[in-house]
Design an enzyme around this catalytic site. Structure first.
Site, PDB file in Angstrom:
ATOM      1  N   CYS A   1     -18.103 -45.769  -3.212  1.00 52.07           N
ATOM      2  CA  CYS A   1     -16.945 -45.619  -2.322  1.00 52.07           C
ATOM      3  C   CYS A   1     -15.654 -45.655  -3.138  1.00 52.07           C
ATOM      4  CB  CYS A   1     -16.928 -46.739  -1.278  1.00 52.07           C
ATOM      5  SG  CYS A   1     -18.205 -46.492  -0.037  1.00 52.07           S
TER       6      CYS A   1
ATOM      7  N   GLU B   1     -10.826 -48.595  -4.228  1.00 49.99           N
ATOM      8  CA  GLU B   1     -11.802 -49.618  -4.625  1.00 49.99           C
ATOM      9  C   GLU B   1     -12.187 -49.383  -6.091  1.00 49.99           C
ATOM     10  OE1 GLU B   1     -15.103 -50.184  -1.866  1.00 49.99           O
ATOM     11  OE2 GLU B   1     -16.453 -50.513  -3.559  1.00 49.99           O
TER      12      GLU B   1
ATOM     13  N   ARG C   1     -14.106 -57.141  -1.441  1.00 47.47           N
ATOM     14  CA  ARG C   1     -14.040 -56.339  -2.678  1.00 47.47           C
ATOM     15  C   ARG C   1     -12.955 -56.868  -3.611  1.00 47.47           C
ATOM     16  NH1 ARG C   1     -17.783 -55.450  -0.495  1.00 47.47           N
ATOM     17  NH2 ARG C   1     -18.736 -53.493   0.177  1.00 47.47           N
TER      18      ARG C   1
HETATM   19  C1  LIG Z   1     -24.119 -44.390  -5.823  1.00 47.06           C
HETATM   20  C2  LIG Z   1     -23.265 -45.627  -5.814  1.00 47.06           C
HETATM   21  C3  LIG Z   1     -23.360 -46.520  -4.766  1.00 47.06           C
HETATM   22  C4  LIG Z   1     -22.555 -47.671  -4.736  1.00 47.06           C
HETATM   23  N1  LIG Z   1     -22.689 -48.531  -3.688  1.00 47.06           N
HETATM   24  C5  LIG Z   1     -21.935 -49.653  -3.651  1.00 47.06           C
HETATM   25  C6  LIG Z   1     -22.067 -50.588  -2.574  1.00 47.06           C
HETATM   26  O1  LIG Z   1     -22.865 -50.413  -1.672  1.00 47.06           O
HETATM   27  N2  LIG Z   1     -21.260 -51.674  -2.578  1.00 47.06           N
HETATM   28  C7  LIG Z   1     -20.350 -51.914  -3.573  1.00 47.06           C
HETATM   29  O2  LIG Z   1     -19.658 -52.935  -3.515  1.00 47.06           O
HETATM   30  N3  LIG Z   1     -20.223 -51.067  -4.607  1.00 47.06           N
HETATM   31  C8  LIG Z   1     -20.988 -49.953  -4.682  1.00 47.06           C
HETATM   32  N4  LIG Z   1     -20.864 -49.079  -5.732  1.00 47.06           N
HETATM   33  C9  LIG Z   1     -19.876 -49.361  -6.778  1.00 47.06           C
HETATM   34  C10 LIG Z   1     -20.451 -50.144  -7.977  1.00 47.06           C
HETATM   35  O3  LIG Z   1     -21.829 -50.019  -8.034  1.00 47.06           O
HETATM   36  C11 LIG Z   1     -20.112 -51.606  -7.930  1.00 47.06           C
HETATM   37  O4  LIG Z   1     -18.721 -51.792  -7.843  1.00 47.06           O
HETATM   38  C12 LIG Z   1     -20.626 -52.350  -9.176  1.00 47.06           C
HETATM   39  O5  LIG Z   1     -20.601 -53.731  -8.907  1.00 47.06           O
HETATM   40  C13 LIG Z   1     -19.843 -52.072 -10.459  1.00 47.06           C
HETATM   41  O6  LIG Z   1     -20.542 -52.625 -11.570  1.00 47.06           O
HETATM   42  P1  LIG Z   1     -20.424 -51.993 -13.032  1.00 47.06           P
HETATM   43  O7  LIG Z   1     -21.194 -52.853 -13.955  1.00 47.06           O
HETATM   44  O8  LIG Z   1     -20.786 -50.566 -13.026  1.00 47.06           O
HETATM   45  O9  LIG Z   1     -18.876 -52.165 -13.305  1.00 47.06           O
HETATM   46  P2  LIG Z   1     -17.920 -51.113 -14.043  1.00 47.06           P
HETATM   47  O10 LIG Z   1     -17.784 -49.901 -13.210  1.00 47.06           O
HETATM   48  O11 LIG Z   1     -18.352 -50.944 -15.449  1.00 47.06           O
HETATM   49  O12 LIG Z   1     -16.557 -51.931 -14.012  1.00 47.06           O
HETATM   50  C14 LIG Z   1     -15.906 -52.192 -12.780  1.00 47.06           C
HETATM   51  C15 LIG Z   1     -14.820 -53.238 -13.022  1.00 47.06           C
HETATM   52  O13 LIG Z   1     -15.452 -54.481 -13.337  1.00 47.06           O
HETATM   53  C16 LIG Z   1     -14.915 -55.014 -14.545  1.00 47.06           C
HETATM   54  N5  LIG Z   1     -15.989 -55.751 -15.233  1.00 47.06           N
HETATM   55  C17 LIG Z   1     -17.262 -55.352 -15.465  1.00 47.06           C
HETATM   56  N6  LIG Z   1     -17.950 -56.296 -16.120  1.00 47.06           N
HETATM   57  C18 LIG Z   1     -17.093 -57.352 -16.311  1.00 47.06           C
HETATM   58  C19 LIG Z   1     -17.200 -58.638 -16.937  1.00 47.06           C
HETATM   59  N7  LIG Z   1     -18.346 -59.068 -17.482  1.00 47.06           N
HETATM   60  N8  LIG Z   1     -16.087 -59.434 -16.954  1.00 47.06           N
HETATM   61  C20 LIG Z   1     -14.935 -59.019 -16.385  1.00 47.06           C
HETATM   62  N9  LIG Z   1     -14.766 -57.822 -15.790  1.00 47.06           N
HETATM   63  C21 LIG Z   1     -15.837 -56.998 -15.756  1.00 47.06           C
HETATM   64  C22 LIG Z   1     -14.461 -53.794 -15.330  1.00 47.06           C
HETATM   65  O14 LIG Z   1     -13.472 -54.128 -16.293  1.00 47.06           O
HETATM   66  C23 LIG Z   1     -13.928 -52.894 -14.221  1.00 47.06           C
HETATM   67  O15 LIG Z   1     -12.583 -53.209 -13.936  1.00 47.06           O
HETATM   68  C24 LIG Z   1     -21.658 -47.934  -5.796  1.00 47.06           C
HETATM   69  C25 LIG Z   1     -21.578 -47.037  -6.884  1.00 47.06           C
HETATM   70  C26 LIG Z   1     -22.384 -45.904  -6.896  1.00 47.06           C
HETATM   71  C27 LIG Z   1     -22.300 -44.972  -8.084  1.00 47.06           C
END
Ligand SMILES: Cc1cc2nc3c(=O)[nH]c(=O)nc-3n(C[C@H](O)[C@H](O)[C@H](O)COP(=O)(O)OP(=O)(O)OC[C@H]3O[C@@H](n4cnc5c(N)ncnc54)[C@H](O)[C@@H]3O)c2cc1C
Length: 316
Positions: free
Chosen positions: A214, A308, A164
Site C-alpha cells: 500500500c 505509507e 503504521r
Molecule cells: C505485496 C506487498 C504486500 C504488503 N502488504 C503489507 C501489509 O499487509 N501490511 C503492511 O503493514 N505492510 C505491507 N507491505 C509493506 C511492507 O511489507 C512492510 O512495510 C514491511 O514491514 C517492510 O519491511 P522491509 O524489511 O521490507 O523494510 P524496508 O522496506 O527495507 O524499509 C522500510 C523502512 O523501515 C526502516 N527499517 C528497516 N529495518 C530497520 C531496522 N532494523 N532499524 C531501523 N529501521 C529499519 C527503513 O529504514 C525504512 O525506512 C506490503 C508490501 C508488499 C510488496
C-alpha cells in the site's frame, strides 16, 4: 571500522527493492550479524556519513538519483526460542518467523502470513493486516545509539507505536533485536488462520506484479475531520461510518484512478492503493502517480492522503 571486504561502492539498488526501480548507493554494506550492523552505523555516524537502514526493501521507493551515502542492509538473522518467546534479530524475514510460530504451535503472528519484509521493517512501520499489528507481539526492542556506541532495551510502550507508526520514524532509531511474545495455541487452528489470511491477500492484492504494498495510509477517521464527514455523508463511503478507517484504496478507486498510467507504472486495477511497475517503470513514474492520486483525492473528496511507503532521500 567497516570490514572493507564487505563495503561495496556504487551498488545498484534496483534489485534490492520490490518496485525494482531507482539508482545506486554510493556505499553499500551488508550486515550479517548484529555487531556488524552496529559497527557500520557507528562508523557512518563518526564519519558524518548519511546512512539508510534497509530491510527487504518492500516498503521503500529508491529515487533515480540513488543514495549519496551508505545503505546498510540489515541481514542479521539469529533467533532463539525460549518457551513462547522469540529473541530475534531484526534482519529476519517475517515469513521465517510466521513459519517458525506455526511449526511450534505458537499463536500471535497469524495476521502476518504473507507479509513481506523483515522484522525490523515491520517494527519501524508497525506493519499490520487482517486486524493484527506488529506491536501486538512486541515485548521489548533492542536499539543502538550510534552517538554513544551503546545498545539498550526499551519496552514496547517506549516504541511509540501507532497506526503504521513508531517513534523510530521520528528518531531514526536503529532496531537491532526484538523479543516477540506469543502464546501456545492449537496448531491446526493457527495454520487455518494463516491460510485464510494468505488467501485474502491473493484475492485482493496484485501479488504477481512489482509493488511496495500500500502506497498510502488509510484515513483514520478520528484524526480526519474531512474523512469522517465523508464517511457520514457520501454514499460511496457510509459503510465506513463506524469504522476506524476510510480505505485509501477506495478513495483512489472512487476518484476514478484505477488503471491510471505514468510511463511504465500504473495504479493497480486490482487494488487502488497499490502502484505497480508494469514495464520498466522509473521511480519518477511512481512519484508522478503518487502526486496524481493525492491531488485527485484532495480535489474530489477534500481528504489528504499520506504516504505509507518511505522515500529514500539523500538530502537532510
Ligand atoms: C505485496 C506487498 C504486500 C504488503 N502488504 C503489507 C501489509 O499487509 N501490511 C503492511 O503493514 N505492510 C505491507 N507491505 C509493506 C511492507 O511489507 C512492510 O512495510 C514491511 O514491514 C517492510 O519491511 P522491509 O524489511 O521490507 O523494510 P524496508 O522496506 O527495507 O524499509 C522500510 C523502512 O523501515 C526502516 N527499517 C528497516 N529495518 C530497520 C531496522 N532494523 N532499524 C531501523 N529501521 C529499519 C527503513 O529504514 C525504512 O525506512 C506490503 C508490501 C508488499 C510488496
Amino acid at each position: 571500522m567497516f570490514d572493507r571486504n564487505l563495503l561495496q561502492e556504487n551498488v545498484s539498488l534496483k534489485d534490492r527493492n520490490t518496485y525494482r526501480v531507482g539508482g545506486a548507493a554510493r556505499y553499500f554494506f551488508e550486515a550479517h550479524d548484529a555487531e556488524a550492523l552496529q559497527r557500520a552505523v557507528q562508523e557512518a555516524h563518526k564519519n558524518g556519513m548519511r546512512y539508510f537502514l534497509l530491510g527487504s526493501g518492500t516498503n521503500v521507493l529508491v529515487p533515480e538519483e540513488g543514495f549519496d551515502g551508505i545503505v546498510i542492509k540489515a541481514d542479521h538473522q539469529h533467533i532463539e526460542v525460549q518457551g513462547d518467546e522469540f529473541y530475534a534479530d531484526t534482519g529476519i524475514p517475517m515469513g521465517a518467523l510466521v513459519a517458525q510460530a506455526a511449526s511450534l504451535s505458537l499463536s500471535g503472528l497469524e495476521w502476518a502470513a504473507g507479509l513481506p519484509g523483515t522484522l525490523g521493517g515491520a517494527i519501524f512501520g508497525n506493519a499490520g493486516s487482517h486486524g493484527g499489528e506488529t506491536k501486538d507481539v512486541i515485548g521489548e526492542v533492542e536499539i543502538f545509539d550510534p552517538a554513544h556506541g551503546i545498545a539498550r532495551s526499551i519496552s514496547a510502550k517506549e516504541c511509540g507505536f501507532g497506526y503504521r507508526h513508531s517513534a523510530f520514524k521520528e528518531n531514526g532509531g536503529v532496531i537491532v533485536r526484538a523479543v516477540l511474545r506469543l502464546e501456545k495455541g492449537d496448531a491446526a487452528a493457527i495454520t487455518a488462520r494463516m491460510k485464510e489470511n494468505m488467501n485474502k491477500r491473493i484475492a485482493h492484492q496484485p501479488l504477481a506484479q512489482r509493488s511496495a504494498g500500500c502506497v498510502f495510509k488509510n484515513v483514520e477517521l478520528a484524526a480526519s475531520r474531512e474523512g469522517s464527514e465523508l464517511a457520514r455523508t457520501h454514499a460511496d463511503f457510509t459503510a465506513f461510518r463506524d469504522a476506524r478507517f476510510l480505505p485509501a484504496g477506495l478513495l483512489i478507486d472512487k476518484a476514478g484512478l484505477k488503471g491510471t498510467r505514468a510511463g511504465g507504472a500504473m495504479i493497480s486495477d486490482k487494488h487502488g492503493n497499490f502502484i505497480v511497475n508494469e514495464s520498466h517503470a522509473t521511480a519518477d513514474d511512481i512519484i508522478r502517480l503518487i502526486a496524481i492520486a493525492k491531488a485527485a483525492v484532495r480535489e474530489k473528496f477534500g481528504v489528504r492522503l499520506e504516504e505509507e511507503i518511505r522515500i529514500m532521500r539523500s538530502k537532510r
